[in-house]
Design an enzyme around this catalytic site. Structure first.
Site, PDB file in Angstrom:
ATOM      1  N   SER A 198      10.858 -15.331   2.664  1.00  0.00           N
ATOM      2  CA  SER A 198      11.211 -13.906   2.573  1.00  0.00           C
ATOM      3  C   SER A 198      10.111 -13.000   3.118  1.00  0.00           C
ATOM      4  CB  SER A 198      11.452 -13.521   1.116  1.00  0.00           C
ATOM      5  OG  SER A 198      12.544 -14.220   0.605  1.00  0.00           O
ATOM      6  N   GLU A 250      17.632 -26.094  -2.060  1.00  0.00           N
ATOM      7  CA  GLU A 250      17.354 -25.079  -3.078  1.00  0.00           C
ATOM      8  C   GLU A 250      18.618 -24.702  -3.829  1.00  0.00           C
ATOM      9  OE1 GLU A 250      15.498 -21.597  -1.507  1.00  0.00           O
ATOM     10  OE2 GLU A 250      15.931 -20.401  -3.282  1.00  0.00           O
TER      11      GLU A 250
END
Lengths: 381, 404
Positions: B136, B251
């Site tokens: 991110s 994930e």
């Protein structure tokens, strides 16, 4: 034994079930198209004898009948497979009532009664229904106002059962009536003098049910299923199978609605785009998918528990019915809404499923009813 | 594979795990432990959790599905979930190196060179090296491919410049799985590369972020001319996007080889609700007797059972053949939203006591659900928001057209 019983990792799902699914799909897709369903449901009987005969030939009516009585006695997982596939195509057969009665007979009838009825059921010659609910009972089998009055060797049954699924086409009725020991179950041929069955007007046109009235109908001790006063406990042992079977049927129906609505969302253009590209349409479809997948997991988990770990069966089966009831209701609402104006019309097939969802939710206990019992198990258990 | 043998193996593992967690339940460290691996904020917490993971690994209960050549146990898929269930049952602390175990590790296992596998995997399991994830960026959240951190090749090295955010455990991590743009002229998905980046490199600085719970755990990471050897590249230059998608799939719980057992195996939250319901009151009676609260709890108990059943069903090919990827793809979405609802109902159960902050002396159940509710948004936002998940599932599983 029961304390060590566990649900197998493969959910008891193997080649036998895969084969059953393939064959059911094949038969239902070819002999039970929506136009057939619509045509049959417009007749008084509501179903096609030809399809009933094919169901019998395929072994579906003997699926829960012991081999000794002419059936194949397959697992609950197998029954769930069949119900799921039936739910997909909204099969309008008086299957649920016969299934219910078969399970009750198998659970509690004397060997004589079993030998008398089960082979004929497996062959498709006898259709049956269970009348266990009354007007003021609200899904409570213990609420029985009907009476069984003894007169010498004779027992006289009087009372009325409501919303008895598949009663109009049933040859054999199993009804509850109260004796001094409590409610008992009796086998009652529908043709007995004093029995009247009136067809209900149901929200779901693909189902039939009826009110069963019986006034001073003469039966004997041999017609009692199980011991005196045992009706509630017998039904209690059978219900996890019925809840799971209905839940499986609901999952099949909800999944079909998801499929229909997804396809529609890919084709239907508005504002120059297929509506499925809009998140306002896409997101509810994803939520529906999620709910269906979760319901389906509960159905097969409950089925496997019934087959292998009975101590867990009641809770899981109630969970499956509660969850599937909400899922099918949600599926029906979203399917109508996302089909737009057309979804609100008689000609759109969505309405058939919508009404089936309404019927299924209210049959054998809705989500809130089951959650009430689940809360007891979770909080007091 | 013989399923009966498989089952016996798992039963054996379960018994071993149960015995271990019973006998080796850590005692109270004397300071507050974080709720999840996302909230590790002090060095004391970190070192304590690191020692705990080492102990669990030492007992042969971590990486049980990974190959023995890299420190695993080579057990069949589904085995780690058994351990995870027993950890949940025993209520022991979590495993701290989650990013290493569930994200970096499986990716290295899938595409790393033999040298990279030998170098990194065993240390992930033993917690000798902790990992963080640099995906991110401040300007690129769920639209990950628009990231701007750059890596420019210069001889045997790359020079990294940029800014990452929401980097869990960056403060403690030894390595980062880092996405950086190596070709600014390529289309946005094509110019990205994937690095196994040493955090102790010069030019890297970490700044802790404070969440609304008041806790740390997240960080910003700044790269100023940070030099990294070219050998730290995973797979090829420009392969970054493909590998990132793979990592995100791990994930999101799509992984069968997950070292900690996957998101859906979570359990025990409803038991916590039940305990709370008996502790707190509504209208002068235990909340557990209130019909509305009972219904809320029953609803969540059903949902919890459905999640558990789904995690199990996902492993039965015959029961998922129509949509084999639906359950893995839905895993993150449904489990994180479930967690959020549980926490919301938990606070509702508390009635007036829900006004107390987490940790307040008079809070019910220690104020667990107040904190859990706030933290739950970390899960419905992080790793691709629930909105992104719905787009993904709608497009990949239902085959709906792309949203604009």
């Amino acid at each position: 034994m029961q304390s060590t019983a566990r649900i197998p990792d493969d959910f008891g799902y193997g080649e036998e079930q895969a084969l059953l699914r393939r064959e059911a799909k094949k038969l239902l897709e070819s002999s039970c198209k929506t136009e057939d369903v619509r045509r049959w449901t417009e007749t008084p009987a509501g179903f096609d004898e030809g399809l009933w005969a094919r169901a019998a030939e395929a072994g579906w009516l003997g699926l829960v009948v012991p081999a000794a009585h002419g059936g194949s006695e397959m697992s609950m997982t197998s029954l769930a497979v069949l119900m799921e596939e039936m739910g997909r195509v909204l099969v309008p057969l008086p299957f649920v009532g016969t299934l219910f009665a078969t399970l009750v007979l198998r659970e509690a009838a004397s060997e004589d009664e079993k030998a008398r009825w089960l082979p004929q059921i497996a062959e498709g010659k006898v259709r049956a229904a269970v009348g266990a609910e009354e007007r003021r009972g609200g899904w409570d089998f213990a609420h029985v106002e009907a009476t069984a009055r003894r007169e010498g060797e004779r027992i006289l049954l009087s009372g009325e059962k409501e919303l008895v699924v598949d009663a109009p086409s049933a040859k054999l009725l199993l009804v509850t009536a109260t004796e001094p020991e409590g409610p008992s179950l009796f086998a009652l041929p529908a043709a007995s003098p004093g029995v009247t069955v009136s067809a209900d007007q149901l929200v779901d046109a693909t189902r039939r049910s009826g009110a069963v009235r019986f006034e001073n109908v003469v039966v004997s001790d041999a017609d009692r299923i199980g011991a005196k006063g045992e009706a509630v406990s017998i039904l209690g042992r059978v219900m996890p199978r019925m809840w799971t079977a209905l839940a499986a049927e609901m999952v099949g129906g909800a999944d079909r609605l998801l499929g229909m609505t997804t396809e529609y969302a890919k084709i239907r253009q508005q504002f120059g785009r297929p509506i499925g590209a809009f998140q306002a349409v896409k997101f509810p479809l994803v939520d529906l998918l999620a709910r269906i997948e979760l319901s389906r997991s509960l159905v097969y988990r409950a089925a496997a528990a019934i087959d292998h770990a009975p101590a867990q069966a009641e809770k899981l089966a109630r969970m499956a019915k509660a969850h599937a009831s909400d899922t099918y209701t949600f599926a029906a609402a979203k399917a109508v809404q996302l089909h737009g104006g057309i979804g609100f019309t008689w000609e759109c097939d969505v309405q058939l499923y919508f009404k089936r969802a309404q019927w299924s939710r209210a049959a054998l206990g809705d989500a809130a009813h089951h959650r009430k019992r689940i809360a007891e198990m979770v909080l007091e258990g | 594979m013989d399923p009966t043998r498989d089952t016996a193996e798992k039963r054996d593992l379960r018994e071993r795990a149960r015995a271990f967690f019973q006998e080796n339940r850590p005692s109270d460290p004397g300071f507050k432990l974080p709720q999840t691996f996302l909230e590790v904020e002090s060095e004391a917490q970190f070192l304590w959790l690191k020692a705990w993971q080492k102990q669990v690994y030492g007992a042969g209960l971590l990486g049980v599905e990974w190959p023995t050549a890299y420190g695993g146990k080579g057990l069949p898929s589904g085995s780690q979930r058994v351990v995870a269930e027993e950890m949940g049952r025993a209520g022991v602390p979590f495993i701290v190196n989650r990013i290493g175990l569930d994200w970096a590790g499986p990716t290295i296992l899938a595409v790393g060179t033999e040298e990279q596998k030998q170098r990194y995997l065993r240390n992930i399991l033993s917690c000798d090296e902790v990992w963080c994830q640099g995906f991110s960026e401040p300007g690129a959240g769920s639209d990950l491919a628009s990231l701007r951190t750059s890596a420019v090749r210069q001889g045997d090295h790359y020079i990294v410049n940029g800014h990452k955010v929401w980097t869990t455990q960056a403060l403690w991590a030894d390595f980062m799985i880092l996405l950086a743009r190596t070709d600014p002229s390529a289309p946005k998905h094509a110019g990205i590369s994937y690095f196994l980046f040493p955090m102790k490199s010069k030019g890297v600085s970490v700044r802790p972020l404070v969440k609304m719970t008041g806790e740390g755990g997240f960080n910003q990471v700044l790269f100023e001319d940070a030099l990294v050897p070219a050998s730290c590249l995973l797979a090829g230059e420009g392969d970054g996007w493909r590998l990132a998608v793979m990592t995100l799939a791990f994930e999101r719980g799509a992984s069968e080889g997950s070292a900690t057992g996957g998101a859906l195996a979570a359990g025990g939250e409803v038991a916590r609700l039940v305990a709370l319901a008996k502790e707190v009151s509504r209208d002068g009676r235990p909340a557990s007797e209130d019909p509305v609260m009972r219904d809320r709890i029953a609803e969540l108990a059903i949902e919890e059972e459905a999640l558990l059943a789904s995690a199990l069903r996902a492993r039965v090919p015959g029961l998922v053949e129509e949509r084999p990827l639906a359950l893995p793809f839905l895993g993150k979405l449904v489990s994180t939203e479930f967690g959020q609802r549980v926490a919301a109902v938990g606070q509702e159960l508390e009635g007036p006591l829900a006004q107390y902050a987490f940790g307040a002396e008079r809070a019910a159940g220690g104020g667990h659900f107040q904190r859990a509710y706030m933290n739950s948004f970390g899960f419905t936002i992080g790793g691709g928001t629930s909105e992104i998940q719905r787009n993904l599932v709608g497009e990949r599983i239902l085959g709906l057209p792309k949203s604009t």
